[in-house]
Design an enzyme around this catalytic site. Structure first.
Site, short mmCIF file in Angstrom:
data_model
loop_
_atom_site.label_atom_id
_atom_site.label_comp_id
_atom_site.label_asym_id
_atom_site.label_seq_id
_atom_site.Cartn_x
_atom_site.Cartn_y
_atom_site.Cartn_z
N HIS A 14 0.82 -1.26 -0.09
CA HIS A 14 -0.10 0.07 0.06
C HIS A 14 0.75 1.30 0.01
CE1 HIS A 14 -3.90 1.63 0.73
NE2 HIS A 14 -3.44 2.41 1.35
N HIS B 101 -10.95 2.08 -1.07
CA HIS B 101 -11.10 1.60 0.58
C HIS B 101 -11.78 0.36 0.26
CE1 HIS B 101 -10.76 3.55 4.62
NE2 HIS B 101 -9.62 3.33 4.17
#
Ligand SMILES: Nc1ncnc2c1ncn2[C@@H]1O[C@H](COP(=O)(O)OP(=O)(O)O)[C@@H](O)[C@H]1O
Ligand SMILES: [Mg+2]
Lengths: 225, 79, 726, 79
Positions: C44, C90
């Site tokens: 990430h 998300h």
């Protein structure tokens, strides 16, 4: 004509109403909620948004802020107060308007243009509209479901204190045109002296043909009179 | 000293939330559900030694802010 | 605590990665340091699997002020106005807790935009759910939509566009991508590069709690059956605090107090401090005793890895501390000087007068691993479905089936839960090809749209990559905007699998080719890998978010028919490509073959000419023809307008279904006033653009001569019923 | 048979509502307030004679609909 817009933390239609007021030639000022006095004004507007996140009940916490005492004094002296959306909710929390706004019947936030009908045009807020004129105005709220006790509802009706009602394209006030479950399709009410108006629809969103329509313009024109 | 406060809508006030929850539960097959009403719950800790005074303080909080007396009832319990 | 294999694994680090840490540090890290490495080195934050591919994307252009590498991209729209935008995923948090996951997704992307000094003016989202019959789908849809609305509505930024799709590939792994767009004065943009020694490092916003610890690692690990136990890492969004943070930051940004600013997103305090120091080649020392904490007894480990929302890190000019503090106190937000910049090039963490951790910044940033993962090219298979062998259906029924399906139904059930009008500059709301948002107090506007085509990307990633860029570009053109640049959110499966990595590499190649050809660079983006469960990966789902400019917004354009008796022109050639089409999928559950070809030359020519016609005021309404084909596009123009269309079938028609449902690319429908058709034809001919006159508008009915005639009001009902009955 | 259910946020979960309410009460001069957390309250009536089964039913409602187990805890009481 001088106006003041009260800004709470979490207000988010403050800029919109200020732009509309200025466009309509009001001399407008923004008033931060921590102020303890109001500038000289002919009109106080409590704007829409989510004051304090609406975290306890919509409008509840703003209803306890410092500036609200001044607004109450101002209103009691007969001056004009307009509460839009969250502003309406705040006014009911302060007791300046009776009743309360519960959650929408479908438990969802609703944003769309609805038809509303001018039920009383003999007031400082509505004089430029025709009686029973149908307006198309944007609503955007989670708690717009107006509720009050039968006694007060009776008074609202008898004293002609209902300002606006949700209706259909033809002006019929029916269950189907009621977006949020409001008693008697109420979209806006006056206090008994008719110097305070609380309404869920957003007139400030309806002053620009490019964005929507101009059905809100005459509310401001009425006030200018 | 800790108190709990439960806030419920008055009997004659429409409870849209409770109604939707009730319908959903019935839809889910919970047929022996008779009624459900939704309210708020607060857990409040006050710095106080006298439970009477503590309760009085909590009561004040309820009346001044936490409860909308027009539509809501409330109950305070010491916990 | 002794660091053993289990702890290393729990931190999502591979043994080789841990060995690299040992080599770099020349000692064992302690737990705090290990946590910091794991946060900075995971997918990430480090983009370790994607970096070498992302480098290929075109990122420069005349109107580009800032490409990838900052919190968000920035483009120049003239007169000192700049637009800041970015999209972010998300996905994993939203699957676990749809409301909060989606809400905090919106909150996070907003911070990326206002960190740069921009006032957010629009929100978009791309949401993908599993099959509508899957038991979880309804709940997830409800939760995600109310979470997106809950955050955007409360903070007061209009949610103006998006896309919503259902497909069983997302049954166990939904996608929630949020995009934010902001406006800033070109000379008042703020960046994240630290400068100067001994400058105050300031923490502002909400307090730090134990939420989301290891969220960033979670987003980088595949789900398994136990993932629902990873619950406590869920963060709760607080849009009210974010609104205060937004206003406070913008107030402080009015003068020159800020040297650098960075929001605390994934890996919170760690990534924000490392990023600022790394960009400025500086060191940072933090005094963790000063970090405002929400819970008692929080450890340095928890503070550094917490992903509590609504926080920012700022490096201030000397002597501005009091001025800044006053602003944040006015907005009831924490403001604490927690550290200083220095020249050590280390991240130094002090707690209770002891140094608890010290890591050279470059180990966390430039020395983070980069992988050239194995990947294989897809061998796409042509497969023409033999229509003659399929059960016969009527054209009309096929259309109705599509218009009433979840994927093609009108989305107003969703969009009416979003405040689309707050800020009073939304000129075109959801429901059109792109939304139009005016620049406040000016007569220009931007158009925005998000698009994806997972099934095309699955069957032929290279073409799919090209196609989504083109579709996005077409959507902007259809509302009269000149496309300027895109952001992209690349949602893929497990990158350690070489087929998945191949999908990734080829999609990027396709995106790159289209962006280069259309001069439509990429200014920001986000990669989300490990979307899948139990070794089942989602179909590759890159999402493109595009921004275009309308320099004079006096006459906004959309796809709704404007009058009777005008002429409908179809621009671009129809070949009748039905492989991978929605026609076959919705009517026969057939998903096979190749996506339609993307001819970049035609795409560009057609688009540019459409824009030219629009600018000459020759177009009454316009719509791109995309998934669903010609007939679906025609229906969409009629639905929601008060008119219908009478369509004349072309004389030489090989197959009715191919013609009306084929998904050939590069096509548009335009409505032209009868009196102007001559002029339009002339321009089209001059520019050698292929077009057909396919009919004219009429009252009330959508009609294909000798085939069917449906009242537009009925079409509206057909198109609007699914959501309300779900 | 009636039950009450109180639903509260888990300990480490952010409670934005409680935070705002707490600040407001302090601003209003309620200085002995130490902490306040906000939750939900349900009053549920089920058609059941055996309290054990009744409670089981209510528990099922909580797990399936009323409570977000990821961030909330709950308690059932017979009333
Ligand atoms: N989740 C969503 N949020 C906001 N708008 C949405 C959402 N889903 C769909 N829409 C709107 O619905 C319309 C139709 O979407 P779509 O079919 O994807 O359009 P297109 O094919 O032109 O890209 C668009 O205007 C889009 O903005
Ligand atoms: Mg389109």
């Amino acid at each position: 004509m001088k106006s003041s817009v009260i800004v709470f933390p979490g207000s988010n239609c403050d800029r919109d109403i200020a732009s509309a007021l200025e466009k309509m030639q009001f001399k407008n000022q923004m008033v931060w909620h921590k102020e303890t006095s109001l500038p000289k004004s002919d009109l106080i507007v409590i704007p829409g948004g989510f004051s304090y996140g609406d975290y306890l009940r919509s409008g509840a916490i703003a209803g306890k802020s410092l500036i609200i005492d001044e607004v109450i004094k101002f209103a009691n002296s007969g001056c004009l107060v307009l509460g839009i959306c969250n502003g309406f909710q705040i006014l009911t929390e302060t007791g300046l308007l009776k009743g309360t706004l519960l959650r929408n019947k479908n438990l969802k936030f609703i944003n769309r243009d609805v038809n509303i009908k001018v039920v009383n045009n003999k007031t400082k807020f509505t004089s430029k509209y025709n009686l029973n004129q149908i307006l198309k105005i944007n609503i955007a709220h989670n708690e717009g479901n107006y509720f009050t006790d039968p006694n007060h509802l009776n008074i609202l009706e008898k004293e002609n204190l209902i300002a606006l009602k949700y209706c259909n394209e033809n002006g019929e006030v029916d269950e189907q045109s009621n977006p949020n479950g409001s008693l008697k399709n109420i979209a806006g009410i006056f206090n008994s002296k008719k110097n305070i108006l609380g309404m869920m629809p957003h007139p400030e969103r309806m002053v620009d043909q490019l964005v929507s329509n101009t059905d809100g313009v005459n509310l401001f024109n009425s006030l200018l009179n | 000293m800790k108190f709990s406060v439960t806030v419920t809508l008055k009997k004659d006030v429409l409870d849209p939330q409770g109604k939707v929850v009730q319908n959903t539960l019935l839809d889910m097959g919970m047929h022996n559900l008779k009624s459900i009403r939704q309210g708020k719950f607060f857990e409040i800790e006050v710095q106080e030694t006298d439970p009477k005074i503590g309760e009085k303080k909590v009561n004040e909080m309820c009346e001044k802010l936490l409860v909308n007396l027009i539509i809501e009832d409330y109950k305070i319990n010491k916990i | 605590m002794e660091i053993d294999e289990k702890i290393i694994e729990k931190h999502g680090l591979k043994q080789e990665e841990y060995n690299s840490i040992l080599q770099l540090l020349k000692r064992k890290p302690n737990l705090l340091e290990l946590g910091i490495f794991s946060a900075m080195w995971n997918e990430h934050c480090s983009y370790k699997s994607s970096r070498i591919h992302l480098k290929k994307l075109p990122t420069k252009g005349k109107m580009i002020i800032q490409g990838p590498g900052e919190n968000a991209g920035v483009i120049d729209i003239g007169d000192n106005d700049a637009i800041v935008f970015k999209i972010e995923s998300h996905n994993h948090p939203s699957y676990i807790e749809p409301y909060q996951g989606a809400a905090t997704g919106v909150g996070g992307i907003l911070r990326d935009v206002f960190t740069m000094g921009a006032r957010p003016i629009a929100l978009l989202n791309s949401i993908h759910f599993g099959d509508t019959s899957h038991p979880k789908t309804k709940n997830l849809l409800n939760g995600v939509v109310s979470g997106i609305g809950g955050y955007g509505n409360c903070i007061g930024i209009p949610t103006v566009a998006g896309e919503t799709k259902f497909n069983e590939t997302y049954n166990e792994n939904i996608l929630v991508n949020a995009m934010a767009v902001g406006h800033v004065n070109k000379n008042k943009i703020f960046y994240s590069k630290a400068k100067g020694l001994n400058k105050s490092v300031v923490y502002v916003g909400s307090k730090t709690g134990r939420d989301g610890i290891h969220g960033a690692s979670m987003a980088s690990a595949e789900f398994d059956e136990n993932s629902e136990e990873k619950k406590p890492t869920v963060q709760v969004g607080d849009p009210f605090t974010e609104k205060l943070l937004l206003e406070a930051c913008l107030e402080l940004m009015k003068d020159d107090s800020i040297i650098a600013i960075q929001d605390m997103g994934a890996a919170g305090l760690t990534s924000s401090s490392v990023e600022m120091a790394s960009k400025g080649s500086l060191g940072i020392e933090l005094d963790l005793d000063k970090v405002p904490c929400r819970e008692d007894n929080m450890t340095p480990y928890e503070m550094m890895l917490s992903e509590s929302q609504e926080r920012m890190l700022i490096i201030l000019e000397d002597g501005k501390e009091n001025h800044a503090r006053k602003i944040f106190e006015k907005w009831d937000l924490d403001f604490v000087i927690i550290g200083k910049t220095n020249n050590t090039k280390n991240l130094t963490l002090k707690f209770k007068n002891k140094i608890e951790g010290e890591i050279p910044i470059e180990f966390l940033a430039s020395k983070a691993p980069v992988y050239e993962r194995k990947w294989v090219k897809k061998k796409p298979k042509e497969k023409r479905t033999d229509l003659k062998k399929l059960k016969k259906i009527k054209l009309e029924d096929a259309l109705i089936k599509i218009l009433s399906s979840p994927n093609y139904s009108n989305k107003s059930w969703i969009t009416s839960q979003y405040d689309q009008m707050v800020m009073c500059d939304t000129i075109q709301k959801s429901g059109a090809d792109a939304a139009i948002v005016r620049i406040h107090n000016k007569d220009k506007a931007i158009a925005v749209s998000v698009d994806s085509s997972a099934n095309y990307c699955k069957s032929f990633p290279l073409i799919g990559g090209r196609q989504i860029v083109c579709e996005n570009w077409r959507n902007l053109i259809s509302v009269g905007a000149s496309p300027i640049a895109i952001t992209n959110c690349l949602n893929f499966g497990n990158p350690e699998n070489k087929e998945i990595m191949g999908e990734f590499a080829e999609c990027i190649q396709g995106i790159k080719e289209a962006c280069e050809f259309l001069n439509y660079p990429v200014v920001s983006g986000n990669v989300s890998f490990y979307n899948g469960t139990n070794n089942k990966n989602i179909d590759p789902t890159p999402v493109i978010g595009g921004v275009g400019l309308i320099s004079n917004i006096s006459k906004p354009l959309n796809h709704r028919l404007k009058m009777e008796k005008s002429i409908i022109l179809l621009i671009g050639k129809t070949f009748g490509h039905l492989q991978q089409s929605c026609f076959l999928k919705e009517n026969y559950s057939i998903i096979e073959g190749l996506p339609p070809e993307v001819n970049l030359v035609n795409e560009k020519n057609n688009g540019e000419i459409i824009l030219k016609l629009i600018k000459k005021n020759l177009v009454l309404s316009a719509h791109d023809v995309s998934s669903g084909g010609l007939l679906v596009a025609l229906s969409e123009m009629a639905i929601n307008s008060n008119f219908g269309i009478k369509i004349l079938k072309p004389k030489k028609l090989r197959n009715l279904f191919e013609y009306f449902f084929g998904e050939d690319q590069g096509r548009y429908l335009i409505e032209v006033d009868e009196s102007k058709v001559g002029l339009v034809n002339e321009i089209l001919n001059e520019n050698k653009i292929y077009y057909e006159n396919i009919g004219n508008t009429q009252k009330n009915y959508l009609e294909i001569k000798n085939e069917f005639k449906i009242n537009v009001k009925d079409l509206y009902k057909i198109n609007n019923s699914w959501y309300n009955n779900y």
